[in-house]
Design an enzyme around this catalytic site. Sequence first.
Site, PDB file in Angstrom:
ATOM      1  N   PRO A   2      -0.300 -29.410  45.303  1.00 35.17           N
ATOM      2  CA  PRO A   2      -0.090 -30.218  46.508  1.00 35.17           C
ATOM      3  C   PRO A   2       0.685 -31.501  46.179  1.00 35.17           C
ATOM      4  O   PRO A   2       0.418 -32.160  45.173  1.00 35.17           O
ATOM      5  CB  PRO A   2      -1.510 -30.542  46.973  1.00 35.17           C
ATOM      6  N   GLU A   3       1.648 -31.804  47.031  1.00 31.45           N
ATOM      7  CA  GLU A   3       2.478 -32.992  46.835  1.00 31.45           C
ATOM      8  C   GLU A   3       2.237 -33.970  47.984  1.00 31.45           C
ATOM      9  O   GLU A   3       1.275 -33.826  48.751  1.00 31.45           O
ATOM     10  CB  GLU A   3       3.940 -32.574  46.714  1.00 31.45           C
ATOM     11  N   LYS A  58       0.094 -38.382  44.904  1.00 33.86           N
ATOM     12  CA  LYS A  58      -0.573 -37.097  45.124  1.00 33.86           C
ATOM     13  C   LYS A  58      -2.091 -37.242  45.102  1.00 33.86           C
ATOM     14  O   LYS A  58      -2.807 -36.239  45.058  1.00 33.86           O
ATOM     15  CB  LYS A  58      -0.148 -36.090  44.049  1.00 33.86           C
ATOM     16  N   ARG A 259      10.913 -26.095  34.364  1.00 27.96           N
ATOM     17  CA  ARG A 259      10.411 -26.048  35.736  1.00 27.96           C
ATOM     18  C   ARG A 259      11.235 -25.062  36.555  1.00 27.96           C
ATOM     19  O   ARG A 259      12.468 -25.125  36.531  1.00 27.96           O
ATOM     20  CB  ARG A 259      10.481 -27.432  36.388  1.00 27.96           C
TER      21      ARG A 259
END
Length: 269
Positions: A2-3, A58, A259
């Site tokens: 979650p951001e 966050k 990433r």
Amino acid sequence: MPELPEMETYKTLLNQKIGGNTITDVFINRTKSINVEPEDFIRIVKNQKIETIERRAKYLLFHLKNGYILVLHLMLGSWMYYGKEEEKPDRTIQIQLSFGKLHLYFIGLRLGYLHLYSRDKVEQKLTELGPEPLDVNFSLDSFLDLINSRRGRIKTTLVNQKFLSGIGNRYSDEIAWHAQLLPERKMNELKGNEKVQFYNSIRIVLQEAIKYGGYMDQPLFKGDTKTGGYDNRTYVYGREDEACKSCGGSIIKEKISSRKTFYCKQCQT
């Protein structure tokens, strides 16, 4: 993970559901998810009113009446559910905060955590976070000053929490696409107009994601129609080999600094 938009959605909904309410009971199923002895955690948290819930980057900060703060970081795979005992998901609950017959369940806290701090300790913990990208005081001039000496790639710079707080893997790709910039571009190579568009894209993408409730695929409570509404609105993230919404080209998936990264080679330059 979650951001900023997901945590902002949680913040808004939880303030509506439990803001001003008193924690009537605490259940801890996994001691590694907290940072103090369970007995101390329960003693300090139980029977305390949640005065407000704040988001930083966050993190969610649950401000208790006694001055202590619960700091939540969901990390990868964690989520929450609020409801009655018979409504809870069929999943292992690491921590449970009760509000009478309703409960806030913390699920998947293997890497994530719910830590208890005094106010000054919280400030120390969060002191290295970069500016909030949606803060009213974070102007274009502030952004230009911030990137003035940056030389790294757009992708790795955006996910650096010391640069800007709250942006992670998903929204770094969404922002780069919106700004029409390749994620491997170097920050010091950006031209004046590209920097302006970059700043605008950060704000536009994050505000749009918040508007539609972020991407979380689990509702926060029964009847929750807000959480997760952005998931089918993404521009590039998770859309490998699909058509770009701008030019129709094929979305590419690559790794940048380990990433996974999604972008369109035709309309991002």
